[in-house]
Enzyme design. Sequence first.
Site, PDB file in Angstrom:
ATOM      1  N   SER A   1     -57.191 -17.525  35.115  1.00 56.41           N
ATOM      2  CA  SER A   1     -57.305 -17.590  36.577  1.00 56.41           C
ATOM      3  C   SER A   1     -56.038 -17.198  37.310  1.00 56.41           C
ATOM      4  O   SER A   1     -56.056 -17.044  38.530  1.00 56.41           O
ATOM      5  CB  SER A   1     -57.707 -19.006  36.994  1.00 56.41           C
ATOM      6  OG  SER A   1     -59.060 -19.242  36.675  1.00 56.41           O
TER       7      SER A   1
ATOM      8  N   GLU B   1       0.778  -1.233   0.000  1.00 52.71           N
ATOM      9  CA  GLU B   1       0.000   0.000   0.000  1.00 52.71           C
ATOM     10  C   GLU B   1       0.811   1.287   0.000  1.00 52.71           C
ATOM     11  O   GLU B   1       0.347   2.300  -0.505  1.00 52.71           O
ATOM     12  CB  GLU B   1      -0.934  -0.001   1.228  1.00 52.71           C
ATOM     13  CG  GLU B   1      -1.977  -1.098   1.213  1.00 52.71           C
ATOM     14  CD  GLU B   1      -2.919  -0.983   0.036  1.00 52.71           C
ATOM     15  OE1 GLU B   1      -3.333   0.134  -0.306  1.00 52.71           O
ATOM     16  OE2 GLU B   1      -3.239  -2.037  -0.569  1.00 52.71           O
TER      17      GLU B   1
END
Length: 786
Positions: free
Chosen positions: A449, A179
């Site tokens: 319930s 690079e």
Amino acid sequence: MASQRGRGRSDEDVPYTSIAGFRDPLANEQKSAKGAARRAQAARLAADNPPDKGAARRDQAARFGGDPPGKGAARREQSARLGTDAQQRRPRTRGQRIRRLLLALFLIFVCVPALLLVAVYWSSEIPEPAEVAVEQPATVLAADGTTVLTKFIPPQGNRIPIPLTDVPYPVRDAVLAAEDRTFYTNAGYSTSGFLRAARDNLTGQDNAGGGSTITQQYVKNAFLSSERTVTRKMRELIIAAKMARQWSKDEILSAYLNTIYYGRGAYGIAAASKAYFAKPVPELTLAEGAVLAAVIRSPSVLDPENHFDQLRARWQYVLDGMVEMNVLAPGDRDATVFPPIIPLDDVSVEAVALGPEGHIRTQVLRELRAAGLDDADINTGALQITTTIDAAAQAGAVDSVRERFSWQPPELRSAVVSIDPRSGAVRAYYGGEDGTGFDFAQAPLQTGSAFKVFALVAAQQQGIPVTRAMDSSPITDRGTEITNVEGDSCGRCSLAEALKRSLNTSFYRLTMTMADGPRSIAEAAHLAGIPEYIPGVDGVSLSEPDGYPLNGIVLGQYLVRPIDMASAYATLAASGIYHQPYFVQKVSTGDGRVLLDRGAENRAGRQLSEPEQRITAAIADATTSAMLPIANYSNGHGLAEGRQSASKTGTTQLGETKDNKDAWMVGYTPSLSTAVWVGTEHPQPLRNGRGGAIWGSGLPADIWKQTMDAALAGTPVEQFEVQPLPSPPLVPSPGTQAPPSGGFDIFGPPTNSPRPTPPPLIIIPPAPTPAAPGELFPGLGGEGPR
């Protein structure tokens, strides 16, 4: 004297001019003479030229302070001379025009950009290397601090920053060869690269923007966007130049290696080393480092799975570059062999929110934001988030659902939530298998319930004990008869016995005889921990749109979430003390800073509400006592090792059909409260793998027991510190009347009761006896010994 009046005089001619107040008489005569001459000249002109509008206007202008006579003519004469000069001026030569054009171009394309560059350079602020926020995963841990539950993967991926010293020198040299071969000697930018980028942008070439140095690449990735424009390239160059003066080369290279994308979802060299070679960075070889350096230029084009030849060619280019840089001997270059790369299918996948832990991730994220942490904190802090989730309890909840559902119809869904009654910490959380889908632990559902417990609390708040005998015979309300499943009845028995048997008629009669019964039950549930406002439920919870609940509240007709039921029951387990449920115990950054700590000591960050005694201990403990026998009574679901538990089942009816829709089991020990729901995503009959109806005492109770046993295994066996209930009173013969006992006579309430008249109640008629005993909603089924 006449000649002297015709010319100006000096101070010597008038020796007294320096005396204050002296007036020269000759000066007045001279001014008078000049004025007379001007008036005479004006009279001659007026006689020679007839008056016109222009003259009148000029005279008017002169009277109002305009130009003196003759001045306009002088100006016209001067304009005429200038016009003559312009006509006589020679045209510019070609050389003059070229010089002027070059000057203009120089100003536009050199001076102005140079000034802009200087302005941008001095206005750019470059942070110190340690101040640059790098996106990296946040890890979500269980309460033990080591078990990884899931991770927050930020948009820029799974970076794990490492120091440059961990990167072998051959790997560093390979990256430089690929690079930026002059990295340690250049000024941080490439002028030729900038000019090429400008040319390519102007000509519209696709490869615009190439030729950047490592410093420029890092600046683009860390501070700028990826747009291909000259402006972005110019900013990149300026910031890179300034960074090269403030940062050392090693600091820039370290930041670059930890930031760049290497393909395969890997951001940073640490993630790339695992994605390509399944090893840590310090163990990378020269050949492996050259591969990583090769893919930086174009990770997708150089993917080894699909473009192996291109990658190999680029890899050879990197090695050749290292030879040119004199960091690799030619002989060593020839001896280097292309390394094996692990298949993409073998790449380890980060623990992300794909399974049940995804719902935990969602709740953790919600809580982090409520605590004041923003996306920047979460995405860049390398956070270690310690949750309240107990690894054993969580595994027990997930495994119990999976095992019990293995032979069940695929449309069944479940939710499991376990909460520590002593702190509100969520110990287990299961909202479904799809961590990115719907969370059923947050779904508003009818409870059946299981809601009768809050009626028992409300009754005690009005002085009605759990030992009060209540008639369980059918009851008619506004023309609708309320019965129990299979005609079950205890005659007249205590509320505790009616709760164990889940007798609808007893609790419906209790609701009608209490002072403002429906609202009292709603208030008791809110005190226990059912939120007044539930996401997805319009208006105030547990009520009609007009704010008044119906009698059916006692049978669980209103919508409540599983996490709310676990929390409300936890309040009863804690002798009436409410603790706000929470998931996050501690949050620290990667560098050790503590952002949030909810421990008893060293608290930090935004804290939860303080515990609150909402229900008296006597009422909560008496309610617990009434619930103690239910787990064993419901098909033998008592906990292992003889642990005490207080629980309640619940089942709701699918409209006016004979089928069930929702089934619940909710219960607790002194140290853990767990709510289990089983249902379907869309309204449909709730049936098991054998085709039978599912009741609360069946599949939900199975999951509840297995979850509780797994979570409590190896922990001390605790007992509730509650007073045992007295023996139930004798059941009177049918038709006999109980004597008044003060307060509200539940068998014959006074006609002047202050309870307001509730709105009309619509009750679904009772369904025929089902194949298996159970409770049907609303107000029609009873839970027998199952």
